[in-house]
Scaffold this motif. Structure first.
Motif, PDB file in Angstrom:
ATOM      1  N   LEU A  47       0.830  -1.205   0.000  1.00  0.00           N
ATOM      2  CA  LEU A  47       0.000   0.000   0.000  1.00  0.00           C
ATOM      3  C   LEU A  47       0.867   1.258   0.000  1.00  0.00           C
ATOM      4  CD1 LEU A  47      -2.769  -1.083   2.537  1.00  0.00           C
ATOM      5  CD2 LEU A  47      -2.942  -0.960   0.042  1.00  0.00           C
ATOM      6  N   LEU A  48       1.927   1.251   0.806  1.00  0.00           N
ATOM      7  CA  LEU A  48       2.834   2.399   0.861  1.00  0.00           C
ATOM      8  C   LEU A  48       3.521   2.629  -0.478  1.00  0.00           C
ATOM      9  CD1 LEU A  48       4.504   1.913   4.352  1.00  0.00           C
ATOM     10  CD2 LEU A  48       3.078   3.840   3.648  1.00  0.00           C
ATOM     11  N   THR A  49       4.016   1.549  -1.081  1.00  0.00           N
ATOM     12  CA  THR A  49       4.727   1.704  -2.355  1.00  0.00           C
ATOM     13  C   THR A  49       3.782   2.196  -3.449  1.00  0.00           C
ATOM     14  OG1 THR A  49       4.437  -0.634  -2.957  1.00  0.00           O
ATOM     15  CG2 THR A  49       6.446  -0.060  -1.785  1.00  0.00           C
ATOM     16  N   GLU A  50       2.558   1.697  -3.457  1.00  0.00           N
ATOM     17  CA  GLU A  50       1.585   2.150  -4.455  1.00  0.00           C
ATOM     18  C   GLU A  50       1.257   3.631  -4.281  1.00  0.00           C
ATOM     19  OE1 GLU A  50      -1.738  -0.516  -4.053  1.00  0.00           O
ATOM     20  OE2 GLU A  50      -0.709  -2.118  -5.143  1.00  0.00           O
ATOM     21  N   ARG A  51       1.098   4.060  -3.034  1.00  0.00           N
ATOM     22  CA  ARG A  51       0.773   5.474  -2.775  1.00  0.00           C
ATOM     23  C   ARG A  51       1.941   6.372  -3.162  1.00  0.00           C
ATOM     24  NH1 ARG A  51      -2.540   9.586  -3.007  1.00  0.00           N
ATOM     25  NH2 ARG A  51      -2.531  10.913  -1.173  1.00  0.00           N
TER      26      ARG A  51
ATOM     27  N   ASP B 141      -4.977   9.502   3.927  1.00  0.00           N
ATOM     28  CA  ASP B 141      -6.435   9.598   3.882  1.00  0.00           C
ATOM     29  C   ASP B 141      -6.967   9.266   2.492  1.00  0.00           C
ATOM     30  OD1 ASP B 141      -8.990   9.988   4.798  1.00  0.00           O
ATOM     31  OD2 ASP B 141      -8.937  12.165   4.578  1.00  0.00           O
ATOM     32  N   THR B 142      -6.805   8.009   2.111  1.00  0.00           N
ATOM     33  CA  THR B 142      -7.348   7.517   0.847  1.00  0.00           C
ATOM     34  C   THR B 142      -7.976   6.169   1.128  1.00  0.00           C
ATOM     35  OG1 THR B 142      -5.381   6.289   0.187  1.00  0.00           O
ATOM     36  CG2 THR B 142      -5.456   8.618  -0.429  1.00  0.00           C
ATOM     37  N   GLU B 143      -8.799   5.708   0.222  1.00  0.00           N
ATOM     38  CA  GLU B 143      -9.385   4.380   0.385  1.00  0.00           C
ATOM     39  C   GLU B 143      -8.307   3.307   0.420  1.00  0.00           C
ATOM     40  OE1 GLU B 143     -12.493   3.481  -2.362  1.00  0.00           O
ATOM     41  OE2 GLU B 143     -13.553   5.341  -1.923  1.00  0.00           O
ATOM     42  N   THR B 144      -7.165   3.621  -0.177  1.00  0.00           N
ATOM     43  CA  THR B 144      -6.056   2.672  -0.188  1.00  0.00           C
ATOM     44  C   THR B 144      -5.670   2.243   1.221  1.00  0.00           C
ATOM     45  OG1 THR B 144      -5.189   3.711  -2.178  1.00  0.00           O
ATOM     46  CG2 THR B 144      -3.653   2.378  -0.913  1.00  0.00           C
ATOM     47  N   PHE B 145      -5.717   3.203   2.145  1.00  0.00           N
ATOM     48  CA  PHE B 145      -5.269   2.915   3.512  1.00  0.00           C
ATOM     49  C   PHE B 145      -6.410   2.546   4.436  1.00  0.00           C
ATOM     50  CE2 PHE B 145      -1.481   5.039   1.961  1.00  0.00           C
ATOM     51  CZ  PHE B 145      -0.533   4.115   2.382  1.00  0.00           C
ATOM     52  N   ASP B 146      -7.465   1.966   3.906  1.00  0.00           N
ATOM     53  CA  ASP B 146      -8.529   1.437   4.744  1.00  0.00           C
ATOM     54  C   ASP B 146      -8.045   0.060   5.201  1.00  0.00           C
ATOM     55  OD1 ASP B 146     -10.901   1.286   6.064  1.00  0.00           O
ATOM     56  OD2 ASP B 146     -12.072   0.747   4.302  1.00  0.00           O
TER      57      ASP B 146
END
Length: 80
Positions: free
Chosen positions: A12-16, A70-75
């Motif tokens: 998730l971190l790398t994608e963001r 604060d994105t859906e990615t980090f839900d």
């Protein structure tokens, strides 16, 4: 004793990080020059960025830590 790494969180971190860099049209080289971080290792997932490293990225992109996460990615992690 090394701490176990969470592969989902790392992904998730790398994608963001990649998303922000691509949206801003900044090359890895330019980002490395301005932050002195090993962006290629962070974006490949071989190195996990620290909060101070993420803060440096936020300053470059003109966003807050809240906006970074604060994105859906980090839900994540899912509630049980």
């Amino acid at each position: 004793m090394p701490r176990p790494k969470d592969p989902v969180l790392i992904k998730l971190l790398t994608e963001r990080m990649r998303q922000l860099r691509n949206t801003s049209s900044i090359t890895q080289e330019d980002l490395i020059d301005s932050t002195h971080l090993d962006i290629s290792r962070h974006e490949s997932g071989t190195s996990v960025p620290t909060i101070p490293s993420i803060l440096k990225l936020c300053k470059v992109y003109g966003i807050t830590l809240r906006e970074f996460f604060d994105t859906e990615t980090f839900d994540y992690p899912p509630k049980e």
